[in-house]
Design a protein around this motif. Structure first.
Motif, PDB file in Angstrom:
ATOM      1  N   THR A 115       6.848   2.659  -0.923  1.00  0.00           N
ATOM      2  CA  THR A 115       7.773   1.329  -0.517  1.00  0.00           C
ATOM      3  C   THR A 115       6.360   0.522   0.003  1.00  0.00           C
ATOM      4  OG1 THR A 115       9.428   1.892  -0.698  1.00  0.00           O
ATOM      5  CG2 THR A 115       9.872   0.088   0.230  1.00  0.00           C
ATOM      6  N   VAL A 117       5.065  -3.849   1.274  1.00  0.00           N
ATOM      7  CA  VAL A 117       5.382  -4.998   0.936  1.00  0.00           C
ATOM      8  C   VAL A 117       4.085  -5.897   1.793  1.00  0.00           C
ATOM      9  CG1 VAL A 117       7.094  -6.671   2.497  1.00  0.00           C
ATOM     10  CG2 VAL A 117       8.088  -3.933   1.319  1.00  0.00           C
ATOM     11  N   TYR A 140       6.157  -4.652  -3.292  1.00  0.00           N
ATOM     12  CA  TYR A 140       7.049  -6.325  -3.203  1.00  0.00           C
ATOM     13  C   TYR A 140       5.941  -7.764  -2.364  1.00  0.00           C
ATOM     14  CZ  TYR A 140      11.329  -3.694  -3.457  1.00  0.00           C
ATOM     15  OH  TYR A 140      11.743  -2.629  -3.798  1.00  0.00           O
ATOM     16  N   VAL A 179      15.625  -3.314   1.686  1.00  0.00           N
ATOM     17  CA  VAL A 179      14.814  -2.701   1.737  1.00  0.00           C
ATOM     18  C   VAL A 179      14.226  -2.130   3.331  1.00  0.00           C
ATOM     19  CG1 VAL A 179      11.520  -2.342   1.929  1.00  0.00           C
ATOM     20  CG2 VAL A 179      12.720  -4.128   0.415  1.00  0.00           C
ATOM     21  N   ALA A 183      10.804   0.732   3.862  1.00  0.00           N
ATOM     22  CA  ALA A 183       9.618   0.701   3.566  1.00  0.00           C
ATOM     23  C   ALA A 183       7.930   1.756   4.417  1.00  0.00           C
ATOM     24  CB  ALA A 183       8.815  -0.907   4.077  1.00  0.00           C
ATOM     25  N   VAL A 186       3.569  -2.508   6.102  1.00  0.00           N
ATOM     26  CA  VAL A 186       3.638  -4.046   5.469  1.00  0.00           C
ATOM     27  C   VAL A 186       3.109  -4.548   5.491  1.00  0.00           C
ATOM     28  CG1 VAL A 186       4.543  -5.766   6.661  1.00  0.00           C
ATOM     29  CG2 VAL A 186       6.871  -4.270   6.402  1.00  0.00           C
ATOM     30  N   LEU A 232      11.896  -3.944   8.071  1.00  0.00           N
ATOM     31  CA  LEU A 232      11.246  -3.499   7.023  1.00  0.00           C
ATOM     32  C   LEU A 232      11.152  -1.864   6.865  1.00  0.00           C
ATOM     33  CD1 LEU A 232       9.444  -6.694   5.361  1.00  0.00           C
ATOM     34  CD2 LEU A 232      11.512  -5.649   4.442  1.00  0.00           C
TER      35      LEU A 232
END
Length: 282
Positions: A115, A117, A140, A179, A183, A186, A232
Motif C-alpha cells: 500500500t 500513498v 493512491y 487507509v 500504508a 508514503v 496513514l
C-alpha cells in the motif's frame, strides 16, 4: 514532396538554437532538437537522417521556437515530460516533474510494500512510476488542485489505470482515512521552494505557484504532511519527502520531533540535499 528551398532539420535546428541561446534558454540546442523531433513526429535520434521539413512543418517549428524563446516551457510545447522511462502529459495548471524526483522513486522501490500513498501527486509522476514497477501494489495519488487533478487522471488512465486518484487536501485527516494505519510507504514531492528564492522564468511564469512555493522558508506544508503521514503509515512504515536544498537539516529535525525514527537525508547527483526519509516506530 517537400520544397527544395525548405530547410533540412539540421539547418533549422542550428538557426533555432541560436535564437534560443540569445533568449537565455539554458539548453538551446537540445530544446531545438526536441522541438524538431516533435514537429516531425520522430525520435530525436533520427533527426540526422530526416528529410527536409514540409512547408507546414517548417511553419510549426518556427512557431514553437518563437514561443520557447519567450520562455514557455518546452514541455508545454510538446505536451509531455519524460519521467522514469515514460512520458507524462503536462501543460498549464500542473507542475512539470523533474529528473531529481526519480531518485526518490528509486529509493521507494527498494522498500517492499503493498500500500503506497503519493501526497501532492500533481501530474501523478511518483504514483504512476511506483504502480508501473509494482503492478500488485495498491497506489493512491492525492492532489488538491482541480487543474492538476485533470492531468493526474489523464496520466493515470493512460499509464497506470490501477492508481486510485483522490481529490483532497494532503493535510486533511479525513482524506484517505480508510487507509489510516495500513500504508507501507508514503511519498511526497510537496511545494517546498522558499517564497523569495530565485527561480527560472519558466517556473516563475508557468508552473503553478502553489505547486512550487511553500511559504517564507518553503516549509509551510511540512508539519501537516508529517502528521498525515504518521496517520496513514502502519507501524514500521516509511516516509520519503523531497525538499529544497536549504532544508537538509530542518526537515529531518521536524520529522524527528514528530516522532519518526531512522531519519536520514539523501543527496542528489549534484551532491545537494534532496529528500528525507524516515520510519514510523513499530
Amino acid at each position: 514532396m517537400p520544397e527544395r528551398g525548405l530547410p533540412t532539420p539540421s539547418a533549422a535546428i542550428a538557426t533555432a538554437a541560436r535564437v534560443l541561446a540569445s533568449a537565455g534558454v539554458a539548453s538551446p540546442r537540445v530544446d531545438a532538437e526536441l522541438l524538431a523531433a516533435h514537429v516531425l513526429g520522430i525520435p530525436r535520434t533520427r533527426l540526422l537522417t530526416a528529410p527536409r521539413l514540409a512547408t507546414e512543418q517548417a511553419a510549426e517549428f518556427d512557431r514553437l521556437v518563437g514561443l520557447r524563446a519567450t520562455r514557455v516551457p518546452l514541455q508545454h510545447l510538446t505536451g509531455e515530460a519524460p519521467f522514469f522511462g515514460f512520458e507524462l502529459a503536462v501543460g498549464p495548471g500542473v507542475f512539470i516533474p523533474r529528473f531529481e524526483t526519480e531518485l526518490l522513486v528509486e529509493w521507494a522501490l527498494r522498500h517492499p510494500g503493498r500500500t503506497v500513498v503519493d501526497l501532492c501527486s500533481g501530474s501523478g509522476a511518483i504514483a504512476i512510476a511506483v504502480a508501473r514497477a509494482r503492478p500488485d501494489a495498491d497506489v493512491y495519488a492525492v492532489e488538491a488542485s482541480a487543474q492538476a487533478l485533470d492531468w493526474l487522471r489523464r496520466n493515470a488512465t493512460r499509464l497506470a489505470p490501477s492508481v486510485r486518484v483522490v481529490h483532497g487536501d494532503v493535510t486533511d485527516p479525513t482524506v484517505l482515512s480508510d487507509v489510516d494505519g495500513s500504508a507501507d510507504l508514503v511519498l511526497c514531492n510537496p511545494p517546498y521552494v522558499p517564497e523569495d528564492a530565485p527561480v527560472d522564468v519558466e517556473v516563475r511564469d508557468h508552473d503553478p505557484h502553489d505547486a512550487v512555493f511553500g511559504g517564507r522558508d518553503g516549509m509551510d506544508l511540512m508539519p501537516g504532511i508529517a502528521r498525515r503521514a504518521a496517520g496513514l503509515l502502519r507501524p514500521g512504515g516509511v516516509l520519503a519527502i523531497e525538499h529544497d536544498d536549504t532544508q537538509g537539516e530542518t526537515l529531518p529535525a521536524l520529522l524527528r520531533e514528530a516522532g519518526f525514527t531512522d531519519v536520514a537525508d539523501h543527496r542528489d547527483l549534484a551532491g545537494r540535499p534532496r529528500f528525507t526519509t524516515a520510519r514510523l516506530p513499530a
